[in-house]
Design a protein around this motif. Structure first.
Motif, PDB file in Angstrom:
ATOM      1  N   LEU A  26       0.818  -1.080   0.010  1.00  0.00           N
ATOM      2  CA  LEU A  26       0.058   0.040  -0.188  1.00  0.00           C
ATOM      3  C   LEU A  26       0.791   1.342  -0.034  1.00  0.00           C
ATOM      4  N   ARG A  27       0.699   2.145  -0.971  1.00  0.00           N
ATOM      5  CA  ARG A  27       1.130   3.290  -0.996  1.00  0.00           C
ATOM      6  C   ARG A  27       0.564   4.357  -0.040  1.00  0.00           C
ATOM      7  N   TYR A  28      -0.849   4.434  -0.190  1.00  0.00           N
ATOM      8  CA  TYR A  28      -1.433   5.394   0.577  1.00  0.00           C
ATOM      9  C   TYR A  28      -3.181   4.969   0.084  1.00  0.00           C
ATOM     10  N   ILE A  29      -3.824   5.565   0.960  1.00  0.00           N
ATOM     11  CA  ILE A  29      -5.325   5.537   0.357  1.00  0.00           C
ATOM     12  C   ILE A  29      -6.038   6.806   0.287  1.00  0.00           C
ATOM     13  N   ARG A  30      -6.552   6.898  -1.075  1.00  0.00           N
ATOM     14  CA  ARG A  30      -7.097   8.382  -1.370  1.00  0.00           C
ATOM     15  C   ARG A  30      -8.314   8.525  -0.760  1.00  0.00           C
ATOM     16  N   GLN A  31      -8.500   9.450   0.217  1.00  0.00           N
ATOM     17  CA  GLN A  31     -10.226   9.736   0.594  1.00  0.00           C
ATOM     18  C   GLN A  31     -10.577  11.017   0.058  1.00  0.00           C
ATOM     19  N   THR A  32     -11.613  10.782  -0.712  1.00  0.00           N
ATOM     20  CA  THR A  32     -12.424  12.059  -1.058  1.00  0.00           C
ATOM     21  C   THR A  32     -13.762  12.318  -0.848  1.00  0.00           C
ATOM     22  N   LYS A  33     -14.063  13.457  -0.451  1.00  0.00           N
ATOM     23  CA  LYS A  33     -15.614  13.940  -0.109  1.00  0.00           C
ATOM     24  C   LYS A  33     -15.969  14.891  -0.964  1.00  0.00           C
ATOM     25  N   GLY A  34     -16.922  15.016  -1.616  1.00  0.00           N
ATOM     26  CA  GLY A  34     -17.226  15.889  -2.403  1.00  0.00           C
ATOM     27  C   GLY A  34     -18.512  15.829  -3.152  1.00  0.00           C
ATOM     28  N   PHE A  35     -18.876  16.746  -4.249  1.00  0.00           N
ATOM     29  CA  PHE A  35     -20.032  16.795  -4.907  1.00  0.00           C
ATOM     30  C   PHE A  35     -19.820  17.422  -6.075  1.00  0.00           C
ATOM     31  N   ASP A  36     -20.852  17.174  -7.312  1.00  0.00           N
ATOM     32  CA  ASP A  36     -20.771  17.946  -8.499  1.00  0.00           C
ATOM     33  C   ASP A  36     -22.144  18.082  -8.922  1.00  0.00           C
ATOM     34  N   ILE A  37     -22.170  19.136  -9.970  1.00  0.00           N
ATOM     35  CA  ILE A  37     -23.655  19.364 -10.240  1.00  0.00           C
ATOM     36  C   ILE A  37     -23.331  19.720 -11.810  1.00  0.00           C
ATOM     37  N   GLU A  38     -24.113  19.453 -12.716  1.00  0.00           N
ATOM     38  CA  GLU A  38     -24.027  19.270 -14.287  1.00  0.00           C
ATOM     39  C   GLU A  38     -25.002  19.780 -14.858  1.00  0.00           C
ATOM     40  N   ALA A  39     -25.075  20.651 -16.083  1.00  0.00           N
ATOM     41  CA  ALA A  39     -26.130  20.992 -17.044  1.00  0.00           C
ATOM     42  C   ALA A  39     -25.689  20.679 -18.381  1.00  0.00           C
ATOM     43  N   GLY A  40     -26.778  20.190 -19.005  1.00  0.00           N
ATOM     44  CA  GLY A  40     -26.198  19.739 -20.739  1.00  0.00           C
ATOM     45  C   GLY A  40     -27.161  20.251 -21.455  1.00  0.00           C
ATOM     46  N   HIS A  41     -27.015  20.359 -22.851  1.00  0.00           N
ATOM     47  CA  HIS A  41     -27.993  20.646 -23.536  1.00  0.00           C
ATOM     48  C   HIS A  41     -27.450  20.393 -25.030  1.00  0.00           C
ATOM     49  N   PRO A  42     -28.451  19.824 -25.938  1.00  0.00           N
ATOM     50  CA  PRO A  42     -27.994  19.385 -27.178  1.00  0.00           C
ATOM     51  C   PRO A  42     -27.507  20.682 -27.943  1.00  0.00           C
ATOM     52  N   ILE A  43     -26.414  20.671 -29.050  1.00  0.00           N
ATOM     53  CA  ILE A  43     -26.131  21.838 -29.711  1.00  0.00           C
ATOM     54  C   ILE A  43     -26.114  21.424 -31.264  1.00  0.00           C
ATOM     55  N   ALA A  44     -26.276  20.251 -31.507  1.00  0.00           N
ATOM     56  CA  ALA A  44     -26.387  19.787 -32.783  1.00  0.00           C
ATOM     57  C   ALA A  44     -26.823  18.326 -32.761  1.00  0.00           C
ATOM     58  N   GLU A  45     -27.094  17.697 -34.075  1.00  0.00           N
ATOM     59  CA  GLU A  45     -27.650  16.237 -34.029  1.00  0.00           C
ATOM     60  C   GLU A  45     -26.693  15.374 -33.618  1.00  0.00           C
ATOM     61  N   TYR A  46     -27.120  14.486 -32.474  1.00  0.00           N
ATOM     62  CA  TYR A  46     -26.008  13.528 -31.876  1.00  0.00           C
ATOM     63  C   TYR A  46     -24.946  14.193 -30.965  1.00  0.00           C
ATOM     64  N   THR A  47     -25.177  15.597 -30.703  1.00  0.00           N
ATOM     65  CA  THR A  47     -24.156  16.356 -30.088  1.00  0.00           C
ATOM     66  C   THR A  47     -24.715  17.068 -29.118  1.00  0.00           C
ATOM     67  N   ARG A  48     -23.978  17.091 -27.644  1.00  0.00           N
ATOM     68  CA  ARG A  48     -24.501  17.630 -26.440  1.00  0.00           C
ATOM     69  C   ARG A  48     -23.458  18.427 -25.867  1.00  0.00           C
ATOM     70  N   ALA A  49     -23.397  19.727 -25.181  1.00  0.00           N
ATOM     71  CA  ALA A  49     -22.612  20.202 -24.435  1.00  0.00           C
ATOM     72  C   ALA A  49     -23.005  20.416 -22.995  1.00  0.00           C
ATOM     73  N   PHE A  50     -22.007  19.921 -22.077  1.00  0.00           N
ATOM     74  CA  PHE A  50     -22.136  20.058 -20.675  1.00  0.00           C
ATOM     75  C   PHE A  50     -21.404  20.815 -20.122  1.00  0.00           C
ATOM     76  N   LEU A  51     -21.915  21.525 -18.970  1.00  0.00           N
ATOM     77  CA  LEU A  51     -20.738  22.179 -18.108  1.00  0.00           C
ATOM     78  C   LEU A  51     -21.296  21.847 -16.666  1.00  0.00           C
ATOM     79  N   GLN A  52     -19.808  21.743 -15.919  1.00  0.00           N
ATOM     80  CA  GLN A  52     -20.102  20.877 -14.637  1.00  0.00           C
ATOM     81  C   GLN A  52     -19.137  21.727 -13.513  1.00  0.00           C
ATOM     82  N   TYR A  53     -19.816  21.786 -12.287  1.00  0.00           N
ATOM     83  CA  TYR A  53     -18.760  22.346 -11.346  1.00  0.00           C
ATOM     84  C   TYR A  53     -18.693  21.237 -10.365  1.00  0.00           C
ATOM     85  N   SER A  54     -17.421  21.156  -9.754  1.00  0.00           N
ATOM     86  CA  SER A  54     -17.079  19.996  -8.838  1.00  0.00           C
ATOM     87  C   SER A  54     -16.268  20.540  -7.574  1.00  0.00           C
ATOM     88  N   PHE A  55     -16.505  19.922  -6.381  1.00  0.00           N
ATOM     89  CA  PHE A  55     -15.894  20.211  -5.291  1.00  0.00           C
ATOM     90  C   PHE A  55     -15.439  18.890  -4.582  1.00  0.00           C
TER      91      PHE A  55
END
Length: 268
Positions: A26-55
């Motif tokens: 074992l090198r180490y244990i990585r402990q992560t506590k957090g959240f994210d929120i994401e919004a998405g919208h189509p911009i063309a056929e078969y194509t979507r854009a997303f914007l996410q914030y994470s902490f």
């Protein structure tokens, strides 16, 4: 009706990072506590854009005392506050088990909206699927990435790129492919009291600022009734700094089973 999509998640995770010569590997244990929120919208056929914030609040626990991260825990521990923009093109005929189509994704993540992580991470992910004949499917994936510090402090080890394991280079141990850094430890001769320096072997992996990965598979159903498939695979890639690329390769075979509990995979 709306074409907007909004989602998010809350996470608490502990991941074992291995590769040490002692400490049970074992090198180490990585402990992560957090959240994210994401919004998405189509911009063309078969194509979507997303914007996410994470902490994320990140802490390294049970660190092997001879590991390189043990010397800079104040820097490795801390908070990541980041925003990520993604453009995704998805023309696969089945998202869970595709046999035809193309998938492409480009993402840019900027960390530095508070916390102690300051970087820009770029990733391109391309995938192609083609039925050759009968039910034999050829699948490929090509992925490249880069991470660059936006301050003079550099990028933390756990944010850098590592390969190895079932989702990247299947013939290598998890997170074992990356640049390594020479670490020395002090030895004291009990008789003379003389102190000497010797290099730690194996040298610990420290992650790369770049990655390149290629996967190819031939997939054929053995028992369609229960979702059992045979897989032949080839992987190649590296995590590296600058242009110091050393391509790692592996090939093998495996079984995939879409079980009642979810997809299972066994590969050798």
């Amino acid at each position: 009706d709306t074409k907007w999509a909004l989602g998010g998640s809350i996470r608490y995770d502990k991941s074992r990072i291995t590769g040490a010569e002692k400490n049970g590997g074992l090198r180490y244990i990585r402990q992560t506590k957090g959240f994210d929120i994401e919004a998405g919208h189509p911009i063309a056929e078969y194509t979507r854009a997303f914007l996410q914030y994470s902490f994320d609040d990140i802490n390294l626990l049970r660190v092997f005392e001879e590991d390189i991260v043990a010397t800079r825990l104040d820097r490795e521990n801390g908070v990541k506050s980041a925003v990520k923009a993604t453009i995704r093109y998805d023309k696969r005929n089945n998202r869970l088990d595709p046999s035809g189509g193309f998938y492409a994704q480009f993402s840019e993540e900027f960390a530095g909206l508070g916390g102690n992580r300051d970087f820009l991470r770029s990733i391109i992910d391309l995938r192609w699927y083609k039925t050759i004949f009968d039910n034999l499917v050829f699948r490929t994936r090509f992925e490249v990435g880069n991470i660059a510090a936006t301050t003079n402090e550099g990028v933390q080890t756990d944010e850098r790129f590592f390969l190895g394991g079932p989702s990247t280079l299947r013939g290598y141990r998890l997170f074992s492919v990356s640049p390594r850094e020479e670490v020395f430890r002090t030895r004291v001769n009990e008789t003379t009291g003389v102190r000497t320096q010797e290099a730690v072997v194996p040298q610990p992996v420290v992650g790369g600022s770049n990655k390149i990965l290629f996967n190819a598979e031939l997939v054929y159903p053995l028992l369609n009734e229960i979702g059992l498939k045979l897989v032949l695979f080839y992987d190649a890639g590296d995590a590296f700094d600058g242009m110091n690329i050393r391509v790692h390769q592996n090939w093998g075979w495996g079984l995939r089973w879409f079980s009642p509990l979810g997809p299972l995979r066994f590969e050798w």
